[in-house]
Design a protein around this motif. Structure first.
Motif, short mmCIF file in Angstrom:
data_model
loop_
_atom_site.label_atom_id
_atom_site.label_comp_id
_atom_site.label_asym_id
_atom_site.label_seq_id
_atom_site.Cartn_x
_atom_site.Cartn_y
_atom_site.Cartn_z
N VAL A 124 -27.76 -24.02 55.96
CA VAL A 124 -27.50 -25.45 56.17
C VAL A 124 -26.08 -25.82 55.74
O VAL A 124 -25.57 -26.87 56.16
N ARG A 125 -25.46 -24.99 54.91
CA ARG A 125 -24.07 -25.23 54.51
C ARG A 125 -23.10 -24.60 55.52
O ARG A 125 -22.00 -25.12 55.75
N HIS A 126 -23.49 -23.47 56.09
CA HIS A 126 -22.60 -22.77 57.01
C HIS A 126 -22.57 -23.42 58.39
O HIS A 126 -21.52 -23.49 59.03
N ILE A 127 -23.71 -23.86 58.87
CA ILE A 127 -23.81 -24.45 60.20
C ILE A 127 -23.47 -25.93 60.10
O ILE A 127 -24.06 -26.67 59.32
N GLY A 128 -22.52 -26.37 60.92
CA GLY A 128 -21.94 -27.69 60.74
C GLY A 128 -22.84 -28.85 61.10
O GLY A 128 -22.76 -29.91 60.47
N LEU A 182 -26.33 -14.08 52.44
CA LEU A 182 -26.62 -15.51 52.36
C LEU A 182 -27.40 -16.02 53.59
O LEU A 182 -28.32 -16.83 53.47
N MET A 183 -27.02 -15.53 54.75
CA MET A 183 -27.61 -16.03 55.99
C MET A 183 -28.96 -15.39 56.29
O MET A 183 -29.87 -16.05 56.82
N GLY A 184 -29.10 -14.09 55.98
CA GLY A 184 -30.31 -13.40 56.38
C GLY A 184 -30.39 -13.25 57.89
O GLY A 184 -29.60 -13.84 58.64
N GLY A 185 -31.36 -12.46 58.34
CA GLY A 185 -31.49 -12.24 59.78
C GLY A 185 -31.75 -13.52 60.55
O GLY A 185 -31.14 -13.76 61.60
N ASP A 186 -32.62 -14.37 60.05
CA ASP A 186 -32.94 -15.62 60.75
C ASP A 186 -31.74 -16.55 60.78
O ASP A 186 -31.46 -17.19 61.81
N GLY A 187 -31.01 -16.64 59.67
CA GLY A 187 -29.85 -17.52 59.63
C GLY A 187 -28.74 -17.07 60.56
O GLY A 187 -28.10 -17.88 61.22
N THR A 193 -17.19 -22.42 67.46
CA THR A 193 -17.99 -21.75 66.42
C THR A 193 -19.12 -22.65 65.93
O THR A 193 -19.12 -23.87 66.15
N GLU A 194 -20.04 -22.04 65.20
CA GLU A 194 -21.22 -22.75 64.71
C GLU A 194 -20.94 -23.59 63.47
O GLU A 194 -21.74 -24.45 63.10
N SER A 195 -19.80 -23.38 62.82
CA SER A 195 -19.52 -24.06 61.56
C SER A 195 -19.03 -25.49 61.75
O SER A 195 -18.99 -26.26 60.79
#
Length: 966
Positions: A18-22, A773-778, A861-863
Motif C-alpha cells: 500500500v506504500r509502494h503502489i501510488g 516487502l512485496m511478496g509474490g502477491d504484492g 509505473t505503479e508507484s
C-alpha cells in the motif's frame, strides 16, 4: 463490515504494497471504469496473450512489514564480519565525509535522478560531473575525461577497445602487463576474446617489439603489488612501434606521483573508489578514463560538456549527445550504458571538500604510514622488496610460516593479500591508524611482541617521493576545488546543485523502458550499514556469510520470477547483462562444436543497446523488420533465420516490445529461432509488465537480463548505479560468468564480466528488500497496476494525441507511445519543443524520439498516484491546446510557449517581455504550479554550439562565453 473483518487489524499489520503502489483501491477502480473494465484481472486477460499467462502464483514469501524486513536484514548483515582490510588490489577502505554521506549517498534528491538527457533540468549533477572530469584530467595529466565507467576492469577493457578502434582494427593484438590487478586482466581477457583481439599477458621487459604489432599496451602504475616503475622509456618505445599506451593508475597516488600524461600515456584508467566511496564488497564504484583530445570520438561512455543556453548563459549538457540518444547500433564499439554517476558525484565532491592540499596531505600520510610499516617489518626480520612504492608493499617473513601469519592476522581481525610464493601484500589507506600499524607489527612478530612504537618510527622518517616519480605540476587549481572546505560551505554548495535538478522527489519521471518508480527509504537504509559497505570484495568466504545468504535468496527469487534455473549477479549494468547473456550463448554453442554461429537477429525496434552489445560480444547484427503495427515481422524473421541457419547464434528480443505491446507471436518467434539452431536472448528492460503475470523462461527464451535499477527498485542515481544480472535456462547455467578470485560457476563458465565477483553487491539489498516487502502477491498486483496506469493515461490522452502500436484489444502494456509527428507540419512543433515545455509544468519529459522518431514513450509505473497521472495528462492536454493556438494562427509559429520553453525565472521576471503570450502563461500554465514551482535554471541549451566548441573541464566562465565558434 463483517464481524471477522472488524478484528482483522489485530492479526494483520499493514504491509508494504500500500506504500509502494501510488493509487488506492478506489482510485484503481475509477481508472478501470474509464477503460470500461470491471477488474484488474479483466485488464490482464485483455492485455496479455492467454498462451503465455502464468497459471500459478509466484512461489515467493508473503509480503511483510518494513520493520520485519529491516530486522531480518540486520540479522543477515550481522553474519558478515568486518575485518580491517589491507588487501588492496584497487579497493581501499576510506572515509565518506558525513556531509556527503547524508546529503548525497543517502539523499533521494540525488539518487532518484535520471540520466541527464534533458539537461535543462539537470544542471546541478552535470556541474558535479564536470568537477569529476576536471579532477580526473588534472590528476592524470590528460586533457579529456568521461563522466565515469563501471569499474576499473571495464575501463581497461574499454581502453583496449579504444586502441583497437583507433588502429582501425589493423593491429588485432594487445599486451597487458602482469603487474596489473588480476581481476582487471580477467575482464580484459573476456572482452579481448569477444572482439577477436589477441591478448598477450607478460612482463613488459620481455616484449619483442620487432615481432609483434600491438594496438595497445596496458600498464599498472603503481603495480598490483605496489611497485613504482619509470615507464617513460617504455612509452617512447611503444609509440615508436605504433602502440598506444594505457596506464591503470590511482588518483590519490597521483597527488604525489608524476601523472601518466607526462610520461607518455595515451589513455589513463582506474577507479575513484577511494575518494569517499565505500568498499561495498566490490561496488558500485565509479571508474574513470581520460585521454588525448584527438581521441574524443573513440571515447566510451558519456562526456559532460559546457555550452550556452538561448540567452547566452553558460549551461552544461552531455557532449556529443547524438551518440547518446541515437546509438551507432551495429557500428558501435562501446555501450553508452556504462556509467556510475552517483558514485562519480561522490568522488568529485570528495575532491571539492578536501581540495588539492587536503588530498596531498592525505597521500603523504598514507605514504608515510607505509614507510613506517616497511621500517617496522624490516626490524622484525621480514623481507620487504626494495623498490619504490606508494601505499602497497610485498613482504615475507623469515621466521614465520605463511599459515601462521594468516592465523595471527585472523586473530587480530586483519585481512592481508596472499601470494602463491608465500609472501603477503599490504595496502594502507586513508583510514589507517598508528594502532593499525602496531597490530600489523604484532601479526608479523614471532612472539607477538614489538620493542618499538609506530610513533617513534614515524618521527625518525621523512616523507618524500624521489625523482623521477615525484609530481611537479599543480592540480585542482580551479576555484571549485579551493573554496568549499568547511562543512557549512560544502553543504550549501551541494544544496545549490541539488536545487537545479529535478528528481523523483519533485514529480513523476515517466520515461518509457526506464521504469522510474519508488525507491523506498526502507529499501535504501541497509546500503550504508558497515556490515554491507565496509567489506572488501576479496574478503574470505567465512567473513561474508550474510552476503552469501542474500545472494542465494535473491538468486532463487529471481529464478522463480523469470522461470529460469540459474542466475548470475555479476553484471553491474543492463548493458553488461546483455553482453554477458550473449557471451553465455556463444560459450554454449562453442561447447557444442558450433563456434561458427555468429549471426544475431535483432528487430529494428530493439533497444539501441542491443546491437551495441551484440557487436561487443563478437556477433554480426542482422536486422529483422517490424510490421505496420510495430510487431516483429514473422515472415521476415523466418526468412532471415532460414538464410542464416548454419550461422544463427541468437535473436535479441524485448518483451513486451519496445512499442509497449505484448506481441501475440512471441512463442512462434522463439520456436522459429530454436528450429534454426539459435538461442533466444530476452531483454528484460520491460520486466515491470511481466512479474507475476508471465515469465521469460515459460515463453521460450533461453536467457534474459534483469534491470534491477528498473523493475526491482535500485535507483538510477542520475545515470548509475545499475545492476543487470542474467537468468538462464538449465542448458546455459554452466556457462554463467566466473571470476579469477571466486569462481562459483564451474570450469565451463565464461570469463569475468565485472571486476568484482558479484558486480555491485552493496546495492543488492535494495532489490532483496523490495521483493521481501512485496511478496509474490504484492509484486503481481503492482504489475497489474503498472499496466493499468499506462492504459489509463493513454485513454485520457487519445482525444488529443494519436496513440501508436496498441495490442490486440486496443490496449498497451506498461508503456505507450504518443505520435507528435503531425505537429511538425501543422504548427512547426517538434517533439523536443513539447519535451521542453513540460519543464514549465514541473515535469520531466518521457522518452523522446525512440523507438520512433518524433514520438514520446510514456511509462508511468505503479508507484505514481492517480492524482499525479492526472496532472501529467492535464499538462499534455494543455500543451495540445497551445499547439492548437499555433495551428489556428492565434500564436506565431516562431514565438510561442513551446518554442521558447523552458522559461526560467530570469526570463519571466524580465522587465522586457516581448512575446505574444503572457508571463503567467509562460511560467504558471497549470493551477498546481501556484503551490509549488520547479524552475529550470537555464533556458534551452544549444547542443550544436557545445559540440563545435567542446569544453569538458571546469574553465573560467568568461573563457567559455568568449570562445569563438569553430
Amino acid at each position: 463490515m463483517s464481524p471477522q473483518s472488524e478484528h482483522r487489524w489485530f492479526f494483520e499489520p499493514e504491509t508494504f504494497p500500500v506504500r509502494h503502489i501510488g493509487s488506492t483501491d478506489a482510485e484503481v477502480q475509477e481508472m478501470l471504469e474509464v477503460l470500461g473494465l470491471p477488474s484488474l484481472d479483466a485488464l490482464v486477460q485483455a492485455t496479455i496473450p492467454q498462451d503465455i499467462r502464468l497459471q500459478n502464483p509466484l512461489n515467493l514469501p508473503s509480503q511483510r512489514t518494513e520493520q520485519d524486513v529491516l530486522g531480518e536484514m540486520k540479522t543477515m548483515a550481522q553474519q558478515n564480519t568486518v575485518y580491517r582490510s589491507f588487501i588492496g588490489m584497487g579497493y581501499y577502505d576510506c572515509v565518506t565525509p558525513p556531509v556527503i554521506l547524508r546529503n548525497i549517498l543517502e539523499n533521494p534528491a540525488w539518487y532518484t535522478q535520471y540520466t541527464p538527457y534533458q539537461a535543462e533540468l539537470a544542471q546541478g549533477r552535470l556541474e558535479a560531473l564536470l568537477n569529476f572530469q576536471t579532477m580526473v584530467t588534472d590528476l592524470t595529466g590528460l586533457p579529456l575525461a568521461n563522466a565515469s565507467l563501471l569499474d576499473e576492469g571495464t575501463a581497461a577493457a574499454e581502453a583496449m577497445a579504444m586502441c583497437f578502434a583507433i588502429g582501425k582494427s589493423s593491429r588485432p593484438a594487445f599486451f597487458a602487463s602482469k603487474g596489473c590487478h588480476p581481476q582487471t586482466l580477467a575482464v580484459v581477457q573476456t572482452r579481448a576474446e569477444s572482439l577477436g583481439i589477441t591478448l598477450d599477458i607478460g612482463m613488459v621487459d620481455n616484449i619483442d617489439w620487432e615481432q609483434h604489432a600491438y594496438c595497445g599496451l596496458l600498464l599498472q602504475y603503481p603495480t598490483t603489488d605496489g611497485f613504482l616503475r619509470n615507464y617513460q622509456d617504455l612509452a617512447q618505445r611503444a609509440h615508436e612501434a605504433g602502440t598506444h599506451v594505457v596506464v591503470a593508475t590511482d588518483l590519490l597516488a597521483l597527488t604525489l606521483l608524476k601523472p601518466p600524461g607526462e610520461f607518455g600515456a595515451d589513455i589513463a584508467i582506474g577507479s575513484s573508489q577511494r575518494f569517499g566511496v565505500p568498499l561495498g564488497f566490490g561496488g558500485p564504484h565509479a571508474a574513470f578514463l581520460s585521454t588525448k583530445e584527438e581521441f574524443a570520438r573513440q571515447m566510451p561512455g558519456r562526456i559532460v560538456g559546457a555550452s550556452k543556453d538561448a540567452k547566452g548563459k553558460t549551461a552544461y549538457r552531455l557532449a556529443l549527445q547524438t551518440r547518446e540518444q541515437h546509438i551507432r547500433r551495429d557500428r558501435a564499439t562501446s555501450n553508452i550504458c556504462t556509467a556510475q554517476v552517483l558514485l562519480a558525484n561522490i568522488a568529485g565532491l570528495y575532491a571539492v571538500y578536501h581540495g588539492p592540499n587536503g588530498l596531498k596531505r592525505m597521500a603523504e600520510r598514507v605514504h608515510g604510514m607505509t614507510q613506517v610499516l616497511v621500517e617496522g617489518l624490516t626490524r622484525l626480520g621480514c623481507q620487504v622488496t626494495d623498490e619504490m612504492f606508494f601505499d602497497t608493499i610485498r613482504v615475507s617473513s623469515v621466521s614465520l610460516k605463511p599459515e601462521n601469519i594468516l592465523k595471527q592476522a585472523t586473530h587480530h581481525g586483519l585481512n592481508l593479500r596472499s601470494f602463491e610464493d608465500g609472501s603477503f601484500g599490504i595496502s594502507l589507506d586513508e583510514a589507517t591508524t598508528l594502532d593499525d600499524l602496531e597490530t600489523l607489527f604484532k601479526t608479523f612478530s614471532k612472539d607477538g611482541r614489538i620493542w618499538f612504537s609506530p610513533k617513534e618510527l614515524a618521527e625518525a622518517l621523512t616523507v618524500s617521493i624521489p625523482a623521477p616519480f615525484a609530481r611537479t605540476t599543480p592540480f585542482l587549481t580551479h576555484e571549485v576545488f579551493n573554496r568549499y572546505h568547511s562543512e557549512h560551505e560544502l553543504l550549501r554548495y551541494m544544496h545549490r546543485l541539488q536545487s537545479r535538478d529535478l528528481s523523483l522527489v519533485h514529480s513523476m519521471i515517466p520515461l518509457g523502458s526506464c521504469t522510474m518508480k519508488l525507491n523506498a527509504t526502507s529499501e535504501m537504509i541497509p546500503v550504508t550499514w558497515p556490515e554491507f559497505s565496509r567489506i572488501h570484495p576479496f574478503a574470505p568466504q567465512d567473513q561474508t556469510a550474510g552476503y552469501n545468504q542474500l545472494f542465494q535468496q535473491l538468486e532463487s527469487w529471481l529464478s522463480e520470477i523469470t522461470g529460469f534455473s540459474g542466475v548470475s549477479l555479476q553484471p553491474n549494468a543492463g548493458s553488461q547483462g546483455e553482453y554477458a547473456g550473449l557471451m553465455v550463448i556463444r560459450a554454449y554453442q562453442k561447447h557444442r562444436g558450433e563456434a561458427q554461429r555468429n549471426i544475431c537477429l535483432i528487430p529494428v525496434s530493439a533497444h539501441g543497446t542491443n546491437p551495441a552489445s551484440a557487436v561487443i560480444a563478437g556477433l554480426k547484427v542482422v536486422p529483422v523488420s517490424c510490421d505496420k503495427q510495430g510487431n516483429i515481422d514473422v515472415a521476415d524473421l523466418q526468412a532471415k533465420a532460414s538464410q542464416h541457419r548454419e550461422q544463427l547464434a541468437a535473436l535479441m528480443v524485448t518483451y513486451p516490445s519496445t512499442h509497449g505491446v505484448f506481441e501475440e507471436s512471441i512463442r512462434e518467434v522463439c520456436k522459429i529461432v530454436h528450429e534454426h539452431g539459435g538461442q533466444v536472448y530476452m531483454d528484460g528492460a520491460n520486466m515491470n509488465a511481466m512479474v507475476g503475470l508471465c515469465r521469460p523462461g515459460d515463453i521460450g527464451a533461453d536467457v534474459c537480463h534483469l534491470n534491477l535499477h528498473k523493475t526491482f527498485c535500485i535507483p538510477h542515481g542520475g545515470g548509475g548505479p545499475g545492476m543487470g544480472p542474467i537468468a538462464a535456462a538449465s542448458h546455459l547455467t554452466p556457462f554463467l560468468p566466473g571470476h579469477p578470485i571466486r569462481n562459483p560457476s564451474g570450469d565451463q563458465a565464461i570469463g569475468a564480466i565485472s571486476a568484482a565477483p558479484y558486480g555491485s553487491p552493496s546495492i543488492l539489498p535494495i532489490s532483496w528488500a523490495f521483493i521481501a516487502l512485496m511478496g509474490g502477491d504484492g509484486l503481481t498486483h503492482s504489475t497489474k497496476v503498472a499496466i493499468l496506469n499506462a492504459n489509463y493515461m493513454a485513454k485520457r490522452l487519445e482525444k488529443d494525441y494519436r496513440v501508436l502500436f496498441r495490442g490486440k484489444n486496443g490496449l498497451s502494456a506498461h508503456e505507450f507511445i504518443l505520435d507528435l509527428r503531425p505537429f511538425k507540419k501543422s504548427a512547426d512543433i517538434e517533439v523536443e519543443d513539447v519535451a521542453k515545455r513540460l519543464m514549465d509544468f514541473g515535469f520531466h519529459a518521457p522518452t523522446i524520439s525512440w523507438p520512433v522518431a518524433g514520438t514520446m514513450m510514456i511509462e508511468p509505473t505503479e508507484s505514481e498516484s492517480k492524482a499525479e497521472l492526472d496532472r501529467y495528462c492535464e499538462a499534455l492536454i494543455t500543451i495540445r491546446k497551445e499547439i492548437e493556438a499555433i495551428e489556428e494562427g492565434r500564436l506565431p509559429r516562431d514565438d510561442n510557449p513551446l518554442k521558447n520553453a523552458p522559461h526560467t525565472i530570469d526570463v519571466v521576471t524580465s522587465s522586457q517581455w516581448v512575446h505574444p503570450y503572457t508571463q503567467e502563461q509562460a511560467a504558471f500554465p497549470a493551477p498546481w504550479l501556484r503551490d509549488y514551482k520547479f524552475w529550470p535554471s537555464v533556458s534551452r541549451i544549444d547542443n550544436a554550439y557545445g559540440d563545435r566548441n567542446l569544453v569538458c573541464t571546469c574553465p573560467p566562465m568568461e573563457d567559455i562565453i568568449k570562445k569563438p565558434e569553430a
